[in-house]
Enzyme design. Structure first.
Site, short mmCIF file in Angstrom:
data_model
loop_
_atom_site.label_atom_id
_atom_site.label_comp_id
_atom_site.label_asym_id
_atom_site.label_seq_id
_atom_site.Cartn_x
_atom_site.Cartn_y
_atom_site.Cartn_z
N ASN A 16 32.24 71.39 10.93
CA ASN A 16 33.17 70.71 11.67
C ASN A 16 34.19 70.13 10.77
O ASN A 16 34.11 69.08 10.03
CB ASN A 16 32.44 69.71 12.65
CG ASN A 16 33.34 68.98 13.42
OD1 ASN A 16 34.59 68.94 13.28
ND2 ASN A 16 32.75 68.04 14.18
N ARG A 98 33.62 74.69 14.35
CA ARG A 98 33.90 73.78 15.62
C ARG A 98 35.83 74.09 15.50
O ARG A 98 36.30 73.42 14.56
CB ARG A 98 33.78 72.57 15.53
CG ARG A 98 34.47 71.64 16.92
CD ARG A 98 33.92 70.42 16.68
NE ARG A 98 34.65 69.59 17.68
CZ ARG A 98 35.15 68.47 17.72
NH1 ARG A 98 35.02 67.76 16.55
NH2 ARG A 98 35.56 67.88 18.74
N HIS A 187 35.98 68.49 24.37
CA HIS A 187 34.31 68.25 24.43
C HIS A 187 33.74 69.26 25.21
O HIS A 187 32.69 68.96 25.63
CB HIS A 187 34.07 66.85 24.95
CG HIS A 187 34.42 65.63 24.34
ND1 HIS A 187 35.03 64.61 25.01
CD2 HIS A 187 34.57 65.36 23.03
CE1 HIS A 187 35.23 63.60 24.14
NE2 HIS A 187 35.18 64.00 22.80
N ARG A 248 41.92 54.88 22.64
CA ARG A 248 42.94 55.47 23.36
C ARG A 248 43.08 55.12 24.85
O ARG A 248 41.82 54.85 25.47
CB ARG A 248 42.67 57.17 23.52
CG ARG A 248 42.76 57.77 22.30
CD ARG A 248 42.41 59.38 22.47
NE ARG A 248 41.57 59.55 21.23
CZ ARG A 248 40.77 60.72 21.11
NH1 ARG A 248 40.18 61.44 22.31
NH2 ARG A 248 39.93 60.89 20.16
N GLU A 391 26.11 69.05 19.86
CA GLU A 391 27.24 70.08 19.73
C GLU A 391 26.94 71.09 18.67
O GLU A 391 27.29 72.31 18.96
CB GLU A 391 28.33 69.35 19.52
CG GLU A 391 28.96 68.70 20.78
CD GLU A 391 29.84 67.51 20.59
OE1 GLU A 391 29.57 66.40 20.06
OE2 GLU A 391 31.24 67.58 21.01
#
Ligand code: ADP
Length: 405
Positions: A16, A98, A187, A248, A391
């Site tokens: 990743n 990823r 996601h 955010r 993940e």
């Protein structure tokens, strides 16, 4: 050595790659165990640091300047090789990368070749923060072992099943299509994994189970999953839309951007930075760690309480909206840092939603446990689950399935 050659190639290295970091895990797909996990931080700085932990050994830390991803991945490969698990090991089946943005084209994990790299590159304008770092990681890993299959697993892929009425914004069609403006969602690897695990927890077939997944980490998104396929998700063109997140804003009237530009004289980049980095929980109360926010709220801090309330209010709106999208909901699943660990957030999100068939067993909800579990009472029509996301395992499983087929 003959034993070595007959051992199956059933290991997958998951990478990743971020702009200044690389996280990695080496998994054995025979029993889905971790053989090593690690992280390189502050790539490009004097203070670069590698932390490597083999499953059967001591954690090792190296501090040395690593000027770029090439240097970082070379150092990772050396650590793995020191444990007898280098990138040239015949046991290694593939590397799974990823990749954040796969656009409309990549609907499934994909073996990487030059043409795939070019397409990921073409998507940089819609993912300027993520795809360049992902590409650098892929190119570097390929250079280290050009023979090894490398697979891209996209954050957006799971959401490509969204119907057009959920994925298209209500703006001029020609302008949207010319500039690839649509709702992609992110996601996806987590939503895929958690929705399937939730069905398994209920003892049901994922293809016949409807789940609302709430992935609440620093970034946060909700998705409505019907029979294993995404029907809607809260993130859009970028990961800015939807839920309130650590830094955010999530959903906001787009006119706020024009207003700030006209009234406060802010540039596009300044508003971008405001909405992505100085909003959400941090913007509301100065903290983005939910533990700290709940602690402050419980001590009577009004801003922490307001931040918590806004966060939960948005979450409840999405639970309601996705109940309507799905028509029938079998479970609501909480995952990621906040979803897995914050009993107060789960409680506040579900409280009073009996009308939607939801309920919470407060005792089960407040128990600490890192396994997938139900926290709703037996009689509730809609189950509430806490399902730790994984993940890396999902990327490894998808990569392995593809290279074996
Ligand atoms: P990401 O992968 O998006 O960086 P994570 O899924 O690791 O994020 O979630 C990180 C967030 O999880 C932290 O910012 C914090 O708010 C929250 N978190 C972690 N542990 C706890 C805890 N024990 N209780 C409440 N919130 C927690």
């Amino acid at each position: 050595m003959s034993g070595r050659n007959t051992s199956p190639a059933n290991r997958v290295l998951v990478l990743n790659s971020g702009s200044s970091s690389v996280k990695y895990q080496l998994l054995d797909m025979a029993d889905r165990s971790r053989l090593a996990v690690g992280l390189v931080e502050r790539i490009g700085e004097e203070s670069s640091r590698l932390v490597h932990t083999p499953a059967d050994g001591e954690r090792r830390e190296r501090r040395a300047p690593m000027g770029d991803h090439g240097a970082a991945l070379t150092a990772v490969a050396a650590e793995l090789a020191a444990d007898g698990m280098g990138l040239d090991s015949p046991r290694l089946a593939a590397i799974g990368h990823r990749v954040v943005h796969g656009g409309k084209r990549f609907t499934a994990p994909t073996v990487i070749d030059e043409e795939v790299l070019a397409e990921i590159e073409r998507l940089v304008p819609v993912a300027p923060l993520h795809n360049p770092a992902n590409l650098t990681g892929i190119r570097t890993a390929r250079a280290l072992n050009p023979e090894l299959p490398q697979v891209a697993v996209f954050d957006t892929a799971f959401h490509t099943t969204m119907p057009e009425h959920a994925s298209r914004y209500a703006i001029d069609v020609e302008t949207a299509d010319a500039h690839r403006v649509r709702r992609y969602g992110f996601h996806g690897t987590s939503h895929a994994y958690v929705s399937r695990e939730t069905a398994r927890l209920l003892g049901r077939d994922p293809a016949e189970t409807n789940v609302i997944v709430l992935h609440l980490g620093n970034g946060a998104s909700a998705s409505a999953v019907r029979g294993g396929e995404c029907a809607d998700t809260s993130m859009g063109l970028t990961p800015l839309e939807g839920l309130v997140m650590g830094t955010r804003s999530g959903d906001i009237d787009p006119a706020v951007v024009f207003h700030l530009s006209r009234v406060a004289g802010m540039s596009t980049d300044e508003v971008d930075e405001l909405l992505n980095k100085r909003s959400g929980l941090v913007g509301l109360c100065g903290d983005n760690d939910m533990r700290e926010i709940v602690r402050r709220r419980d001590e009577g801090d009004a801003r922490a309480k307001l931040a918590f309330d806004i966060y939960v209010h948005r979450l409840r709106k999405y639970i309601g909206a996705y109940t309507a999208v799905l028509g029938r909901v079998d479970a609501v699943a909480f995952t990621a840092g906040v979803g897995e660990n914050s009993a107060p957030v789960r409680q506040a999100a579900i409280e009073g939603l009996e009308g939607l068939g939801l309920g919470l067993d407060t005792e089960l909800n407040s128990e600490r446990c890192d396994r997938a579990r139900l926290v709703s009472p037996q009689y509730a029509r809609v189950a509430v689950a806490v399902v730790p996301t994984d993940e890396e395992l999902e990327i490894a499983a998808q990569t392995y399935a593809l290279v074996r087929s």
